[in-house]
Design a protein around this motif. Structure first.
Motif, PDB file in Angstrom:
ATOM      1  N   ARG A 137       0.858  -1.187   0.000  1.00 12.78           N
ATOM      2  CA  ARG A 137       0.000   0.000   0.000  1.00 12.78           C
ATOM      3  C   ARG A 137       0.895   1.238   0.000  1.00 12.78           C
ATOM      4  O   ARG A 137       2.087   1.186   0.327  1.00 12.78           O
ATOM      5  CB  ARG A 137      -0.934   0.027   1.214  1.00 12.78           C
ATOM      6  CG  ARG A 137      -0.179   0.196   2.516  1.00 12.78           C
ATOM      7  CD  ARG A 137      -1.079   0.672   3.633  1.00 12.78           C
ATOM      8  NE  ARG A 137      -0.261   0.925   4.825  1.00 12.78           N
ATOM      9  CZ  ARG A 137      -0.737   1.201   6.016  1.00 12.78           C
ATOM     10  NH1 ARG A 137      -2.044   1.272   6.197  1.00 12.78           N
ATOM     11  NH2 ARG A 137       0.051   1.427   7.027  1.00 12.78           N
ATOM     12  N   HIS A 174      -5.377   4.285  16.195  1.00 11.49           N
ATOM     13  CA  HIS A 174      -5.762   2.984  15.624  1.00 11.49           C
ATOM     14  C   HIS A 174      -4.849   1.926  16.222  1.00 11.49           C
ATOM     15  O   HIS A 174      -3.818   2.247  16.824  1.00 11.49           O
ATOM     16  CB  HIS A 174      -5.661   2.992  14.090  1.00 11.49           C
ATOM     17  CG  HIS A 174      -4.263   2.901  13.544  1.00 11.49           C
ATOM     18  ND1 HIS A 174      -3.386   3.968  13.550  1.00 11.49           N
ATOM     19  CD2 HIS A 174      -3.580   1.876  12.968  1.00 11.49           C
ATOM     20  CE1 HIS A 174      -2.242   3.600  13.002  1.00 11.49           C
ATOM     21  NE2 HIS A 174      -2.327   2.313  12.642  1.00 11.49           N
ATOM     22  N   HIS A 200       2.593  -3.342   3.942  1.00 11.33           N
ATOM     23  CA  HIS A 200       1.966  -3.177   5.248  1.00 11.33           C
ATOM     24  C   HIS A 200       1.928  -4.558   5.895  1.00 11.33           C
ATOM     25  O   HIS A 200       1.266  -5.463   5.408  1.00 11.33           O
ATOM     26  CB  HIS A 200       0.550  -2.593   5.100  1.00 11.33           C
ATOM     27  CG  HIS A 200      -0.099  -2.303   6.417  1.00 11.33           C
ATOM     28  ND1 HIS A 200      -1.380  -2.666   6.723  1.00 11.33           N
ATOM     29  CD2 HIS A 200       0.392  -1.667   7.522  1.00 11.33           C
ATOM     30  CE1 HIS A 200      -1.668  -2.279   7.961  1.00 11.33           C
ATOM     31  NE2 HIS A 200      -0.605  -1.664   8.464  1.00 11.33           N
ATOM     32  N   ASP A 255      -4.680  -2.880  10.369  1.00 12.47           N
ATOM     33  CA  ASP A 255      -5.042  -1.738  11.210  1.00 12.47           C
ATOM     34  C   ASP A 255      -6.516  -1.815  11.574  1.00 12.47           C
ATOM     35  O   ASP A 255      -7.355  -2.146  10.732  1.00 12.47           O
ATOM     36  CB  ASP A 255      -4.790  -0.417  10.454  1.00 12.47           C
ATOM     37  CG  ASP A 255      -3.290  -0.150  10.272  1.00 12.47           C
ATOM     38  OD1 ASP A 255      -2.496  -0.811  10.966  1.00 12.47           O
ATOM     39  OD2 ASP A 255      -2.948   0.702   9.437  1.00 12.47           O
ATOM     40  N   HIS A 282      -2.416  -1.054  15.258  1.00  9.26           N
ATOM     41  CA  HIS A 282      -1.698  -1.800  14.231  1.00  9.26           C
ATOM     42  C   HIS A 282      -1.393  -3.164  14.849  1.00  9.26           C
ATOM     43  O   HIS A 282      -0.714  -3.256  15.870  1.00  9.26           O
ATOM     44  CB  HIS A 282      -0.413  -1.068  13.836  1.00  9.26           C
ATOM     45  CG  HIS A 282       0.471  -1.869  12.929  1.00  9.26           C
ATOM     46  ND1 HIS A 282       0.342  -1.869  11.565  1.00  9.26           N
ATOM     47  CD2 HIS A 282       1.490  -2.722  13.221  1.00  9.26           C
ATOM     48  CE1 HIS A 282       1.255  -2.686  11.035  1.00  9.26           C
ATOM     49  NE2 HIS A 282       1.966  -3.219  12.024  1.00  9.26           N
TER      50      HIS A 282
HETATM   51 ZN   LIG Z   1      -0.618  -0.602  10.462  1.00 11.71          ZN
END
Ligand SMILES: [Zn+2]
Length: 452
Positions: free
Chosen positions: A295, A387, A306, A310, A389
């Motif tokens: 991404r 967020h 990635h 997330d 991860h």
């Molecule tokens: Zn992430």
């Protein structure tokens, strides 16, 4: 079986037919290895009929049976057909006359259309002691299915008559509850579970308990399952295991069956699937905002792999340990910000990044259990906003948590949790009733309860 129950026998039959019917009914009630090979045998798990019940029924049947002069009361003989032997030859081994054997075997063979027979029951009245002659054949019984029996019995005129009997089958929910006494397997079958049920039960706890080491005499167990049972008390079909409970090392563990997306899973009282090894979503009610793969990096501006997933969630939302394990890192780690890494069994590890703060007592070396709060969502490190991860590692390499190979679990939320709780309440009521009945029955047996 109803029409052959000696207690309900219509009186218009001649007494010797009554004899035949009674004996045949007894034969049909005694559980045996049976069935022609062509009968599609379903997964049957047959416990033997209680010997006391068999002898009680036998005694009743023989009491109403007319005994012919010179012949002893009819008895039931199991006959195994030897390789290469015809049914007729097998019947003759019982000691009946060649004519009787030919007539009965002929009727049976015609009905079966030549299908092979491995074993059957023969009801015979033998000559009384000191008297010679052939035994009299009262009838033959052959199980053709879990609840069906084929019988050949003598009628008024001496001809052999064929009948197919079907036992009434009822579906019911069985609660098998008791204490482990040496072996769970034996203790559970003693209170109505079957080997199939016990196997499913053991499998359900396989990841959690070592039944040889952790389960001891005196530990309490409960199994709730659906079953089909015949009039004579044989379980002929086992349905789903709806509930399982075991108290091992003084700690009860309860599992409820619940279907989601058409698939059955087992959940604990709080709606957590402990069968799954790693939780799919380590944040309650969060949605995935970015998946695993290439991404464009939101901060660095160029395409980058990635290496996690997330989850979008507000700052301060609790983050749960995806599985049982040991915290191996709880520290600041560059772009990951506040970071927790947990080592699970089997080479699996999970990581949690950008935490606003750590959960209570979370530090390297700390044991955590699945679902335990290990931290709170934040935006520490290289992050555009709050967020989680989340990374999954297998044997030192990051893998896609959505990958099919990751053993995953579930925590029910929202409408599913509501539906689960409603179902749980029903099962709890069944368990309470079943456990109470079990205790009353054992108190009766021990003579501890007042009459009436
Ligand atoms: Zn992430």
């Amino acid at each position: 079986m109803a029409q052959f129950d000696p207690r309900r026998q219509p009186l218009r039959f001649a007494p010797h037919l009554l004899t035949a019917c009674a004996a045949v009914a007894v034969a049909g009630l005694i559980w045996k290895v049976y069935a022609p090979a062509h009968a599609a045998a379903p997964a049957v798990d047959l416990p033997p009929l209680d010997p006391a019940a068999v002898s009680a029924l036998e005694a009743k049947a023989f009491a109403v049976a007319e005994t012919r002069p010179g012949l002893a009361p009819p008895e039931n003989v199991e006959v195994k057909v030897r390789p290469g032997e015809s049914i007729e030859q097998a019947v003759r081994r019982v000691g009946v006359s060649p004519d009787d054997a030919a007539a009965a075997a002929g009727a049976l063979a015609r009905a079966l259309g030549g299908a092979p027979v491995r074993a059957f029951d023969a009801a015979v009245a033998r000559p009384r002691e000191g008297r010679g002659g052939s035994a009299r054949l009262i009838g033959l019984t052959l199980r053709t299915g879990p609840a069906t029996t084929l019988t050949v019995s003598r009628s008024f005129d001496g001809a052999m008559k064929l009948r197919e009997l079907e036992e009434e089958v009822t579906s019911e929910i069985k609660v098998a509850h008791g204490l482990v006494n040496d072996s769970l397997r034996e203790s559970a079958t003693a209170v109505g579970a079957t080997p199939v049920v016990v196997n499913r039960f053991v499998k359900l706890y396989a990841h959690k308990l070592d039944f040889n080491r952790d389960v001891k005499s005196g530990d309490r167990f409960t199994m709730v399952f659906e079953r089909d049972v015949t009039e004579s008390g044989r379980t002929i079909k086992i349905g789903d295991l709806m509930y399982a409970e075991i108290e091992a090392r003084g700690k009860p563990s309860r599992l409820y069956r619940f279907e989601r997306n058409g698939k059955a899973e087992y959940f604990d009282e709080t709606g957590k699937n402990i069968r799954g090894f790693l939780l799919r979503t380590p944040v309650d009610g969060a949605r995935m905002s970015s998946g695993f793969g290439m991404r464009r990096h939101p901060i660095l501006g160029y395409a980058k792999m990635h290496q996690g997933i997330d989850f979008a969630a507000g700052s301060g939302t609790p983050i749960l340990a995806a599985g049982d394990g040991v915290v191996i890192e709880a520290r600041r780690w560059g772009g990951y910000g506040n970071w927790v890494r947990i080592r699970h069994s089997g080479g699996w590890e999970t990581g949690y990044a950008h935490l606003s703060r750590y959960g209570k007592g979370i530090k390297a070396g700390q044991r955590v259990s699945q679902g335990q709060v290990i931290g709170y969502v934040g935006s520490t490190g290289r992050s555009t906003g709050p967020h989680l991860h989340h990374e999954v590692w297998f044997k030192g390499k990051r893998v896609n948590p959505k990958g099919a190979k990751v053993p995953q679990g579930t925590i029910l939320t929202g409408g599913e949790l509501v539906a689960f709780k409603a179902q749980k309440a029903k099962i709890d009521a069944l368990v309470r009733k079943g456990v109470q009945e079990t205790h009353m029955a054992s108190a009766d047996k021990a003579g501890l309860r007042d009459a009436g």
